[in-house]
Write a protein that holds these residues in place. Sequence first.
Motif, short mmCIF file in Angstrom:
data_model
loop_
_atom_site.label_atom_id
_atom_site.label_comp_id
_atom_site.label_asym_id
_atom_site.label_seq_id
_atom_site.Cartn_x
_atom_site.Cartn_y
_atom_site.Cartn_z
N SER A 145 31.35 76.60 3.82
CA SER A 145 32.77 76.67 3.49
C SER A 145 33.57 77.58 4.40
O SER A 145 34.81 77.57 4.33
CB SER A 145 32.96 77.08 2.03
N LEU A 147 33.72 76.95 7.48
CA LEU A 147 34.19 75.92 8.41
C LEU A 147 34.15 76.38 9.86
O LEU A 147 35.01 76.02 10.67
CB LEU A 147 35.60 75.45 8.04
N ASN A 178 44.73 63.67 8.32
CA ASN A 178 45.94 64.33 7.86
C ASN A 178 46.66 63.36 6.95
O ASN A 178 47.38 62.47 7.41
CB ASN A 178 46.83 64.75 9.03
N GLU A 217 40.18 73.70 18.34
CA GLU A 217 41.56 73.98 17.92
C GLU A 217 42.53 74.04 19.09
O GLU A 217 43.75 73.93 18.89
CB GLU A 217 41.60 75.30 17.16
N ARG A 223 45.63 70.57 15.29
CA ARG A 223 45.95 70.92 13.91
C ARG A 223 46.84 69.89 13.22
O ARG A 223 46.91 69.86 11.99
CB ARG A 223 46.59 72.30 13.85
N HIS A 226 43.90 67.56 12.25
CA HIS A 226 43.01 68.18 11.26
C HIS A 226 43.63 69.47 10.74
O HIS A 226 43.28 70.57 11.20
CB HIS A 226 41.64 68.47 11.86
N ARG A 228 42.98 70.87 8.15
CA ARG A 228 41.77 71.54 7.70
C ARG A 228 40.61 70.75 8.28
O ARG A 228 40.57 69.53 8.18
CB ARG A 228 41.72 71.58 6.17
N GLU A 229 39.64 71.44 8.87
CA GLU A 229 38.68 70.78 9.76
C GLU A 229 37.43 70.19 9.11
O GLU A 229 36.51 69.78 9.80
CB GLU A 229 38.27 71.74 10.87
N GLU A 230 37.41 70.10 7.79
CA GLU A 230 36.17 69.67 7.15
C GLU A 230 35.75 68.24 7.54
O GLU A 230 34.56 67.93 7.58
CB GLU A 230 36.27 69.78 5.62
#
Length: 280
Positions: A145, A147, A178, A217, A223, A226, A228-230
């Motif tokens: 978590s 990440l 996204n 990144e 960004r 993604h 959030r990059e999960e």
Amino acid sequence: MVQSSRMPVYFICHGAGPWPWVAEMQAWHAQMADALRGIPRQLGRRPRAVLLISAHWEEPVFTVQSAQQPGMLYDYGGFPAHTYQVQYRSPGSPALAQRVERLLEQGGIAVRQDGQRGYDHGMFAPMHIIYPEAQVPVVQLSLRSNLNAAEHLAMGRALAALRDEEVLIIGSGASYHNMRTFGIAGHAPSKRFDDWLAQTMLQTTPAERSQRLADWESAPGARMAHPREEHLLPLMVVVGAAQQDVAQRVYFEERFMESATMSSYCLGAAMDKGIAADIL
């Protein structure tokens, strides 16, 4: 194709929720489904088991699913009632879970087992297309978590030996994720990021590829693609497990769900122009 004794690895886009069971969504996912159906043919034989890293499972410590028969986890909302009755009854593999735990511990990576965790849709939606009869044991492995991209690359390196043991490693996520910009707003940023990803996967040395992914990144549109990059991190795991292998793009779509550019990759398979969507 020429068969290698070592299993390739795959990073796949798993699609939206329970899409294989929603008629209205199947046309949007038609190209993706064709790519997933091609995996058994590309392998040329049935794997002993599948180790699947899903974007939809995060834990403070890498965690491996260890139930003999995992249940179902309907981790989505707002879909038709019948999609909460879906069953994908592939067996688990406690023996593979133990092997994963041992390999990670040998690599100095903290890990634990979870005998209660069920299959999430990052597993059962694409696996229903790849192996509809659910005859291959599947074990899920969580993300961590925090990440951290470098840690997920390292986890993949620790698991590479599984490829010589007839275990197919699949990272299940998405090259673009996204949900707020699906539509016209998402087309340009998703294309910029996907172009960077294709260059990274197909036009760099293995060392450069790993470094660029660790620094993802800084990529154009990163960004936006993604927030959030999960959904990107399963790619790090499979690249780590095949860090010296050539990559092929096996799925590419510029207007997925009428907006986003999406792609999936295979590493370590014999080159076959009839299989790869393109090799740049």
